[in-house]
Design a protein around this motif. Structure first.
Motif, PDB file in Angstrom:
ATOM      1  N   GLU A   8       0.915  -1.285  -0.100  1.00 21.69           N
ATOM      2  CA  GLU A   8       0.123  -0.007  -0.082  1.00 21.69           C
ATOM      3  C   GLU A   8       0.977   1.236  -0.143  1.00 21.69           C
ATOM      4  OE1 GLU A   8      -3.163  -0.197  -0.230  1.00 21.69           O
ATOM      5  OE2 GLU A   8      -3.181  -2.562   0.036  1.00 21.69           O
ATOM      6  N   ILE A   9       0.649   2.190  -0.559  1.00 22.32           N
ATOM      7  CA  ILE A   9       1.375   3.316  -0.858  1.00 22.32           C
ATOM      8  C   ILE A   9       1.376   4.249   0.259  1.00 22.32           C
ATOM      9  CG2 ILE A   9      -0.418   4.945  -1.846  1.00 22.32           C
ATOM     10  CD1 ILE A   9       1.342   6.157  -3.629  1.00 22.32           C
ATOM     11  N   GLU A  10       0.423   4.452   1.065  1.00 28.95           N
ATOM     12  CA  GLU A  10       0.593   4.897   2.326  1.00 28.95           C
ATOM     13  C   GLU A  10       1.583   4.467   3.336  1.00 28.95           C
ATOM     14  OE1 GLU A  10      -0.518   8.081   2.915  1.00 28.95           O
ATOM     15  OE2 GLU A  10      -1.060   7.941   0.820  1.00 28.95           O
ATOM     16  N   LEU A  16       1.596  -7.298   7.743  1.00 24.64           N
ATOM     17  CA  LEU A  16       1.359  -6.711   6.611  1.00 24.64           C
ATOM     18  C   LEU A  16       0.317  -7.754   5.797  1.00 24.64           C
ATOM     19  CD1 LEU A  16       3.652  -4.941   4.275  1.00 24.64           C
ATOM     20  CD2 LEU A  16       2.037  -6.689   3.422  1.00 24.64           C
ATOM     21  N   LEU A  17       0.487  -8.983   5.833  1.00 24.71           N
ATOM     22  CA  LEU A  17      -0.456  -9.876   5.130  1.00 24.71           C
ATOM     23  C   LEU A  17      -1.982  -9.840   5.729  1.00 24.71           C
ATOM     24  CD1 LEU A  17       2.169 -12.629   4.516  1.00 24.71           C
ATOM     25  CD2 LEU A  17       1.035 -11.367   2.768  1.00 24.71           C
ATOM     26  N   ILE A  18      -1.832  -9.865   7.050  1.00 25.39           N
ATOM     27  CA  ILE A  18      -3.226  -9.921   7.824  1.00 25.39           C
ATOM     28  C   ILE A  18      -3.941  -8.549   7.530  1.00 25.39           C
ATOM     29  CG2 ILE A  18      -4.370 -10.459   9.697  1.00 25.39           C
ATOM     30  CD1 ILE A  18      -3.088 -12.960   8.709  1.00 25.39           C
ATOM     31  N   ASP A  19      -3.170  -7.570   7.765  1.00 27.91           N
ATOM     32  CA  ASP A  19      -3.706  -6.197   7.478  1.00 27.91           C
ATOM     33  C   ASP A  19      -4.502  -6.138   6.179  1.00 27.91           C
ATOM     34  OD1 ASP A  19      -3.455  -5.243   9.965  1.00 27.91           O
ATOM     35  OD2 ASP A  19      -1.594  -4.284   9.451  1.00 27.91           O
ATOM     36  N   HIS A  20      -3.660  -6.771   5.189  1.00 28.01           N
ATOM     37  CA  HIS A  20      -4.226  -6.563   3.824  1.00 28.01           C
ATOM     38  C   HIS A  20      -5.515  -7.560   3.421  1.00 28.01           C
ATOM     39  CE1 HIS A  20      -3.860  -6.545  -0.512  1.00 28.01           C
ATOM     40  NE2 HIS A  20      -4.110  -7.644  -0.608  1.00 28.01           N
ATOM     41  N   ALA A  21      -5.255  -8.487   4.192  1.00 28.91           N
ATOM     42  CA  ALA A  21      -6.728  -9.469   4.140  1.00 28.91           C
ATOM     43  C   ALA A  21      -7.737  -8.886   4.783  1.00 28.91           C
ATOM     44  CB  ALA A  21      -6.195 -10.752   4.799  1.00 28.91           C
ATOM     45  N   LEU A  68       1.747  -6.208  -5.708  1.00 34.39           N
ATOM     46  CA  LEU A  68       1.465  -7.045  -7.226  1.00 34.39           C
ATOM     47  C   LEU A  68       0.664  -6.160  -7.964  1.00 34.39           C
ATOM     48  CD1 LEU A  68       0.969  -9.929  -8.324  1.00 34.39           C
ATOM     49  CD2 LEU A  68      -1.047  -9.997  -6.965  1.00 34.39           C
ATOM     50  N   VAL A  69       1.154  -6.064  -9.331  1.00 34.11           N
ATOM     51  CA  VAL A  69       0.528  -5.141 -10.247  1.00 34.11           C
ATOM     52  C   VAL A  69       0.033  -6.146 -11.415  1.00 34.11           C
ATOM     53  CG1 VAL A  69       0.709  -3.182 -11.668  1.00 34.11           C
ATOM     54  CG2 VAL A  69       1.852  -3.185  -9.580  1.00 34.11           C
ATOM     55  N   VAL A  70      -1.174  -6.051 -11.800  1.00 32.96           N
ATOM     56  CA  VAL A  70      -1.498  -7.010 -13.051  1.00 32.96           C
ATOM     57  C   VAL A  70      -2.219  -6.118 -13.886  1.00 32.96           C
ATOM     58  CG1 VAL A  70      -3.060  -9.037 -13.698  1.00 32.96           C
ATOM     59  CG2 VAL A  70      -2.020  -9.120 -11.281  1.00 32.96           C
ATOM     60  N   GLY A  71      -1.595  -5.984 -15.133  1.00 33.27           N
ATOM     61  CA  GLY A  71      -2.040  -5.258 -16.292  1.00 33.27           C
ATOM     62  C   GLY A  71      -1.183  -5.119 -17.116  1.00 33.27           C
ATOM     63  N   THR A  72      -1.406  -3.800 -18.012  1.00 36.75           N
ATOM     64  CA  THR A  72      -0.708  -3.649 -19.280  1.00 36.75           C
ATOM     65  C   THR A  72       0.690  -3.065 -18.956  1.00 36.75           C
ATOM     66  OG1 THR A  72      -1.432  -1.429 -19.540  1.00 36.75           O
ATOM     67  CG2 THR A  72      -2.525  -3.252 -20.499  1.00 36.75           C
ATOM     68  N   GLY A  73       1.617  -2.888 -19.780  1.00 40.06           N
ATOM     69  CA  GLY A  73       2.888  -2.274 -19.515  1.00 40.06           C
ATOM     70  C   GLY A  73       2.539  -0.708 -18.878  1.00 40.06           C
ATOM     71  N   ASP A 104       6.591   9.184  -7.465  1.00 43.06           N
ATOM     72  CA  ASP A 104       6.340  10.801  -7.194  1.00 43.06           C
ATOM     73  C   ASP A 104       5.769  11.103  -5.741  1.00 43.06           C
ATOM     74  OD1 ASP A 104       7.224  11.160  -9.737  1.00 43.06           O
ATOM     75  OD2 ASP A 104       5.160  10.908 -10.617  1.00 43.06           O
ATOM     76  N   ALA A 105       5.251  10.222  -5.214  1.00 40.36           N
ATOM     77  CA  ALA A 105       4.656  10.350  -3.963  1.00 40.36           C
ATOM     78  C   ALA A 105       5.670  10.163  -2.788  1.00 40.36           C
ATOM     79  CB  ALA A 105       3.466   9.425  -3.529  1.00 40.36           C
ATOM     80  N   GLY A 106       6.988   9.776  -2.982  1.00 40.58           N
ATOM     81  CA  GLY A 106       7.841   9.653  -1.962  1.00 40.58           C
ATOM     82  C   GLY A 106       7.795   8.182  -1.337  1.00 40.58           C
ATOM     83  N   ALA A 107       7.128   7.376  -2.060  1.00 39.98           N
ATOM     84  CA  ALA A 107       7.061   5.884  -1.467  1.00 39.98           C
ATOM     85  C   ALA A 107       8.289   5.024  -1.919  1.00 39.98           C
ATOM     86  CB  ALA A 107       5.627   5.171  -1.780  1.00 39.98           C
ATOM     87  N   ALA A 108       8.903   5.437  -2.756  1.00 42.71           N
ATOM     88  CA  ALA A 108      10.033   4.502  -3.439  1.00 42.71           C
ATOM     89  C   ALA A 108      11.102   5.147  -4.054  1.00 42.71           C
ATOM     90  CB  ALA A 108       9.407   3.256  -4.185  1.00 42.71           C
TER      91      ALA A 108
END
Length: 415
Positions: free
Chosen positions: A242-244, A340-345, A367-372, A384-388
């Protein structure tokens, strides 16, 4: 080889997990079952990663057979030996391998890492881990794996000793002058150290020159691990979905770095990214579904139990997860990831079966599922958000996942 022009802010490592990061990767049609035991597999991954524009390779390691080895590939090669073999086949990639502070003497670590540095022309990196499996403790004659705080106290002593062995060569010039018969300007001073690892009394027989010390990476997200990373790491490998939460983690690493007398700019925070990417979102989702169908549920639930410290036996896999993070007990194996796993669930209302599938796909990573374009936009959003500061890209299948990333994602990251 020059790295293809990308956004200079984004650091990309290719994480090479055997057949791929997905638990069922080895059962994928067309995947040679024993590929990770063959040098050709690693050479192909390295060549694709370098041609694609990745900055480095990142190899993990566990010093034991994992659970249910009869049902899942448990055999792994020594990552530093694999990277030494790849040094001659690559020109630009940083080669970062995992080595445990719990079961390696500082002298061996200092020398092996400098060996990789010399063989690669200064491209070596060390992913510092403390180890956590009880099987690892048993293999090395320990009654049990020590608590997290004790493991990091040992890691502090070991890493400080490795650095001392490297820095003892500061000011010593390698002259290698055949005419005068002089190899060094002066003998390096002996190092006298003691700690949980034992004693050191002497000099390292290899200089870091002309490359300097190897890059240091670290992947712990516990409070002890974060403080350790703030003191020592150049790169921090973190599990964030999660980004936050990722922004908060990076802010805390920077705060701790300042507290330790370092500049935050010295540390790059790299969340793990698991990309399922194709020309259409439907095709990407089909790729994930095909691998999910090949996951052995008994195997993945056993592994999920170890990560969370929860007993999952007897629970209906198709009902919402009956646990909250408050049910988690102290878990020295992977406490931060368990939360992290239980929070996400809980946030997503996942059933146990859905959580198991999510865990099999990315073990809690983004996990990102989609187009390029979808994948590239998510990456840019986080940066851009300062998360990475970049990402450790964990292709679900190797080397095909790296090839898909090259074709589908990289054009959208290039400027």
């Amino acid at each position: 080889m020059v790295r293809p022009e990308l956004d200079d802010r984004v650091i990309l490592n290719a994480v090479l997990f055997g057949h791929g990061s997905h638990e069922a990767a080895w059962r994928s049609p067309g995947m040679p079952a024993t590929a990770p035991l063959e040098l050709s597999h690693w050479l192909e991954c390295a060549r694709v990663a370098e041609a694609t524009g990745f900055d480095g390779l990142f190899l993990g390691d566990i010093l034991c057979l994992q659970d249910r080895p009869e049902h899942h590939p448990p055999e792994t090669l020594d990552p530093l030996m694999v990277l030494a073999a790849l040094a001659g086949a690559t020109q630009r990639l940083r080669l970062t391998g995992t080595a445990s502070t719990s079961f390696n003497h500082p002298y061996h670590l200092a020398r092996r890492l400098l060996t990789l540095s010399h063989l690669s022309g200064g491209r070596a990196g060390w992913n510092i881990v403390t180890s956590s499996y009880p099987q690892e403790a048993a293999l090395f004659g320990w009654d049990a794996m020590p608590p997290t705080a004790e493991r990091y106290a040992r890691a502090e002593e070991v890493v400080s000793a490795v650095k001392a062995l490297w820095s003892s060569w500061d000011g010593v010039a390698r002259q290698a002058d055949k005419d005068s018969g002089r190899w060094l300007s002066t003998a390096p001073p002996e190092v006298q150290l003691s700690g949980r690892f034992g004693r050191i009394d002497g000099a390292l027989n290899l200089s870091p020159a002309p490359y300097g010390r190897p890059l240091l990476a670290q992947a712990g997200s516990s409070p002890e691990g974060m403080r350790f990373a703030a003191r020592h790491a150049d790169q921090v490998f973190t599990v964030q979905s999660e980004i936050e939460g990722a922004k908060a983690f990076r802010r805390e690493i920077h705060r701790l770095a300042k507290e330790a007398g370092r500049s935050p700019e010295e540390i790059c925070v790299l969340p793990g990214l698991v990309p399922f990417v194709a020309e259409t979102r439907g095709e990407a989702e089909a790729q994930l579904e095909a691998l999910t169908e090949r996951v052995g549920m008994d195997h993945i639930l056993r592994k999920l139990e170890r990560f969370t410290g929860l007993s999952l036996a007897g629970h209906d896999p198709d009902t919402p997860l009956p646990f909250e993070t408050g049910a988690l007990r102290g878990n020295d194996f992977s406490n931060s990831r368990a939360h992290l796993l239980i929070d996400h669930a809980q946030r997503e209302g996942l059933t146990l079966r859905q959580l198991a599938a999510r865990f099999a796909a990315g073990r809690g990573h983004l996990l990102v599922v989609g187009t390029g374009r979808d994948v590239a936009e998510r990456m840019r959003e986080w940066v851009d958000a300062g998360a990475a500061d970049g990402f450790n890209v964990m292709a679900p299948l190797l080397p095909s996942g790296l090839q898909s990333f090259a074709v589908q994602v990289m054009p959208h990251l290039r400027r």
